[in-house]
Design a protein around this motif. Structure first.
Motif, PDB file in Angstrom:
ATOM      1  N   ASN A  93       0.859  -1.182   0.000  1.00 30.67           N
ATOM      2  CA  ASN A  93       0.000   0.000   0.000  1.00 30.67           C
ATOM      3  C   ASN A  93       0.895   1.232   0.000  1.00 30.67           C
ATOM      4  O   ASN A  93       1.523   1.561   1.002  1.00 30.67           O
ATOM      5  CB  ASN A  93      -0.919   0.008   1.225  1.00 30.67           C
ATOM      6  CG  ASN A  93      -1.988   1.093   1.120  1.00 30.67           C
ATOM      7  OD1 ASN A  93      -1.703   2.223   0.756  1.00 30.67           O
ATOM      8  ND2 ASN A  93      -3.223   0.738   1.430  1.00 30.67           N
ATOM      9  N   ARG A  94       0.939   1.925  -1.131  1.00 27.53           N
ATOM     10  CA  ARG A  94       1.859   3.052  -1.282  1.00 27.53           C
ATOM     11  C   ARG A  94       1.421   4.284  -0.500  1.00 27.53           C
ATOM     12  O   ARG A  94       2.180   5.253  -0.405  1.00 27.53           O
ATOM     13  CB  ARG A  94       1.997   3.396  -2.762  1.00 27.53           C
ATOM     14  CG  ARG A  94       2.648   2.278  -3.573  1.00 27.53           C
ATOM     15  CD  ARG A  94       2.880   2.680  -5.012  1.00 27.53           C
ATOM     16  NE  ARG A  94       3.522   1.614  -5.767  1.00 27.53           N
ATOM     17  CZ  ARG A  94       3.868   1.712  -7.049  1.00 27.53           C
ATOM     18  NH1 ARG A  94       3.602   2.834  -7.711  1.00 27.53           N
ATOM     19  NH2 ARG A  94       4.456   0.701  -7.653  1.00 27.53           N
ATOM     20  N   LEU A  95       0.223   4.256   0.042  1.00 30.79           N
ATOM     21  CA  LEU A  95      -0.210   5.377   0.868  1.00 30.79           C
ATOM     22  C   LEU A  95       0.527   5.413   2.200  1.00 30.79           C
ATOM     23  O   LEU A  95       0.672   6.482   2.806  1.00 30.79           O
ATOM     24  CB  LEU A  95      -1.725   5.275   1.140  1.00 30.79           C
ATOM     25  CG  LEU A  95      -2.679   5.648   0.016  1.00 30.79           C
ATOM     26  CD1 LEU A  95      -4.106   5.394   0.466  1.00 30.79           C
ATOM     27  CD2 LEU A  95      -2.505   7.108  -0.378  1.00 30.79           C
ATOM     28  N   LEU A  96       0.977   4.257   2.662  1.00 30.35           N
ATOM     29  CA  LEU A  96       1.554   4.153   3.994  1.00 30.35           C
ATOM     30  C   LEU A  96       3.029   4.525   3.985  1.00 30.35           C
ATOM     31  O   LEU A  96       3.806   4.029   3.170  1.00 30.35           O
ATOM     32  CB  LEU A  96       1.364   2.737   4.525  1.00 30.35           C
ATOM     33  CG  LEU A  96      -0.104   2.290   4.657  1.00 30.35           C
ATOM     34  CD1 LEU A  96      -0.182   0.851   5.128  1.00 30.35           C
ATOM     35  CD2 LEU A  96      -0.862   3.209   5.615  1.00 30.35           C
ATOM     36  N   ILE A  97       3.413   5.391   4.908  1.00 28.81           N
ATOM     37  CA  ILE A  97       4.789   5.863   5.004  1.00 28.81           C
ATOM     38  C   ILE A  97       5.659   4.804   5.681  1.00 28.81           C
ATOM     39  O   ILE A  97       5.296   4.302   6.749  1.00 28.81           O
ATOM     40  CB  ILE A  97       4.860   7.163   5.822  1.00 28.81           C
ATOM     41  CG1 ILE A  97       4.025   8.264   5.152  1.00 28.81           C
ATOM     42  CG2 ILE A  97       6.303   7.630   5.995  1.00 28.81           C
ATOM     43  CD1 ILE A  97       3.858   9.498   6.013  1.00 28.81           C
ATOM     44  N   PRO A  98       6.795   4.456   5.104  1.00 30.64           N
ATOM     45  CA  PRO A  98       7.717   3.538   5.791  1.00 30.64           C
ATOM     46  C   PRO A  98       8.513   4.311   6.849  1.00 30.64           C
ATOM     47  O   PRO A  98       9.378   5.116   6.514  1.00 30.64           O
ATOM     48  CB  PRO A  98       8.619   3.024   4.667  1.00 30.64           C
ATOM     49  CG  PRO A  98       8.590   4.115   3.640  1.00 30.64           C
ATOM     50  CD  PRO A  98       7.245   4.779   3.741  1.00 30.64           C
TER      51      PRO A  98
END
Length: 246
Positions: A93-98
């Motif tokens: 999920n690219r919305l979530l910040i690593p």
């Protein structure tokens, strides 16, 4: 690295309802926030305010008049959230910040001159910090008391723009930063309600606490505002940093 985003919020009245109107500076901030609202609407882990409307970049939610904020319940509830999503991970999920402590540490160590007399504490402790980097779960990202309210014994959470994935110590560190006098109680309650406890968890939390406090210290130092405004917040963060002088 994501450092800060200043969205614009106000309380207004619409159709006889008291509404919190929040304009996000970027579409991705709104999409990320809505992701968390949808996620927690579909399970019973934690509560979020009810959405009134979404208009372009404006998220409108029903206003909740807070009682005394129950930060101990916050530690209990997010212990369960972290445990759940450690067992049921969200992937791709690219919305979530690593949220990576190594990235934060690198940022802090490149700005040591900002800390003055605190620089040795920050450098020595962060340089030698060791973490269980394999521990990853869903994170609020900015789990401070200003981002929750308590009403009729229930907590409601919002402001998920920094939501992401990473070590749960980051969220616990955020709880402590906004409630430094309750550090030991928060850690104890958190440990009692997780199912992934291990001996060095508190050390991991302390590493994230120092890294996050130092990161925020730099952000507020560079942020626009009067010296008086910045010094109040930096003074609180300095006390947390100084607690690692042993």
């Amino acid at each position: 690295m994501v450092e800060w985003n200043r969205n614009i919020s106000e309380i207004c009245e619409l159709d006889g309802n008291k509404i919190v109107s929040k304009v996000h500076l970027k579409p991705i901030f709104l999409r990320r926030e809505l992701f968390f609202y949808d996620l927690f609407r579909d399970n019973s882990l934690v509560r979020t305010p009810k959405i009134y409307a979404v208009d372009k970049l404006n998220l409108q939610t029903y206003f909740i008049e807070t009682e005394d904020k129950d930060v101990f319940k916050m530690a209990e509830e997010w212990a369960r959230v972290h445990s759940h999503f450690m067992k049921n991970p969200i992937k791709d999920n690219r919305l979530l910040i690593p949220h990576d402590i190594n990235e934060v540490t690198s940022y802090v160590l490149k700005n040591l001159e900002i800390f003055g007399g605190l620089s040795l504490i920050v450098e020595n402790r962060l340089f030698s910090a060791k973490m269980n980097l394999g521990l990853t779960t869903l994170l609020h990202g900015d789990l401070q008391r200003k981002n929750m309210v308590t009403f009729q014994g229930e907590n409601y959470y919002f402001d998920f723009e920094l939501g992401g994935l990473g070590h749960p110590g980051r969220d616990v560190a955020s709880m402590i930063i906004s409630n430094p006098d309750k550090k030991e109680e928060l850690i104890t309650i958190y440990r009692e309600h997780i199912d992934f406890n291990y001996s060095s968890l508190e050390e991991d939390i302390n590493n994230w606490l120092l890294a996050r406090a130092a990161q925020l210290y730099i952000i507020f130092d560079k942020r626009q505002g009067t010296s008086e405004q910045k010094n109040i917040i930096k003074g609180k963060l300095s006390k947390i940093i100084q607690s690692f002088s042993y």
